[in-house]
Scaffold this active site. Sequence first.
Site, PDB file in Angstrom:
ATOM      1  N   ASP A   1       0.952  -1.143  -0.172  1.00 56.90           N
ATOM      2  CA  ASP A   1       0.045   0.286  -0.032  1.00 56.90           C
ATOM      3  C   ASP A   1       0.952   1.449  -0.144  1.00 56.90           C
ATOM      4  OD1 ASP A   1      -1.781   2.256   1.105  1.00 56.90           O
ATOM      5  OD2 ASP A   1      -3.046   0.609   0.908  1.00 56.90           O
TER       6      ASP A   1
ATOM      7  N   ASP B   1      -2.053   1.107  -6.973  1.00 57.51           N
ATOM      8  CA  ASP B   1      -0.836   1.049  -6.512  1.00 57.51           C
ATOM      9  C   ASP B   1       0.264   0.532  -7.583  1.00 57.51           C
ATOM     10  OD1 ASP B   1      -1.074   1.441  -3.081  1.00 57.51           O
ATOM     11  OD2 ASP B   1      -2.828   0.628  -3.927  1.00 57.51           O
TER      12      ASP B   1
ATOM     13  N   GLU C   1       1.977   5.219  -0.184  1.00 56.67           N
ATOM     14  CA  GLU C   1       1.585   6.616  -0.166  1.00 56.67           C
ATOM     15  C   GLU C   1       2.260   7.388  -1.205  1.00 56.67           C
ATOM     16  OE1 GLU C   1      -1.224   7.358   1.549  1.00 56.67           O
ATOM     17  OE2 GLU C   1      -1.365   5.322   2.395  1.00 56.67           O
TER      18      GLU C   1
ATOM     19  N   ASP D   1      -1.858   0.765   6.637  1.00 59.12           N
ATOM     20  CA  ASP D   1      -2.762   0.381   5.765  1.00 59.12           C
ATOM     21  C   ASP D   1      -2.593  -0.974   5.298  1.00 59.12           C
ATOM     22  OD1 ASP D   1      -4.408   2.948   5.665  1.00 59.12           O
ATOM     23  OD2 ASP D   1      -3.557   3.807   3.789  1.00 59.12           O
TER      24      ASP D   1
ATOM     25  N   HIS E   1      -4.170   6.006   6.084  1.00 61.57           N
ATOM     26  CA  HIS E   1      -3.218   6.647   5.105  1.00 61.57           C
ATOM     27  C   HIS E   1      -1.684   6.558   5.635  1.00 61.57           C
ATOM     28  CE1 HIS E   1      -6.897   7.617   3.038  1.00 61.57           C
ATOM     29  NE2 HIS E   1      -7.445   8.528   3.684  1.00 61.57           N
TER      30      HIS E   1
END
Length: 258
Positions: free
Chosen positions: A40, A156, A42, A218, A213
């Site tokens: 995951d 992603d 960011e 996550d 987040h």
Amino acid sequence: MSTRKLAKKLGLLRQRSQSTSGVKKSVISNQIFSYLVVIDFESTCWREKNNYGQEIIEFPAVLLNTSSGEVESEFHTYVQPQEHPVLSNFCTELTGITQVQVEAGIPLQICLSRFNRWVQNLQLEKGVMFPNKQQTCSAVPPSQKMCTFLTWSDWDLGVCLQYECKRKQLLKPDVLSSWIDLRSTYRLFYSRKPKGLNGALQDLGIQFSGREHSGLDDARNTARLAARMMRDGCVLKITRSLETVSGHLTTSLKKPDS
């Protein structure tokens, strides 16, 4: 009397032993993959609309054992954005990632190299192997454990990493070419559309652990959701590859709600 008590005690012990072993065997079964690597990312983001390309600023991955439902290994690093090196206030508020953290991070190229090394160590230590087009699960040697990647959505691996590597002309590990989209799998399995990752967890009575987040949190919570779905009888299968997603890359450039 003492003999009857002893027999009763032995009987109870035998029942307990059978029950315990039964739980271990029936935690999760009939899965195609022995392991899942849950990712995951960011990335850089802004409150206002613009044409900036998003860059990964947090790269987490957790290794989920599909038999036990437990996380056995983790990879995590912050990544330096180079096209737009200064994070927006919106990005920091959303992700909790600070300018200091990304400046202390590493460029994506080095990150991918370290991630590749982590994957290679898993192959050596745990015998994991990733499927290719010419290979079927039935052809896998008993000593090898089939593994693939899992994300909450196609963003992603199908959009964020794909576009950034193309822009920066970076060599992406071949193993990151196919994955399981857990969001679409969730919709099909439970016949309902979840309100983000947190909403999907809440629908199953699971409380989100950590900070939304945060890439690592996550990923851990996505792994928890996957484990619950497998316990409910969902057999997780690869849903996307770069071949099948290429025609849809321009349709959703923004990361969906976690």
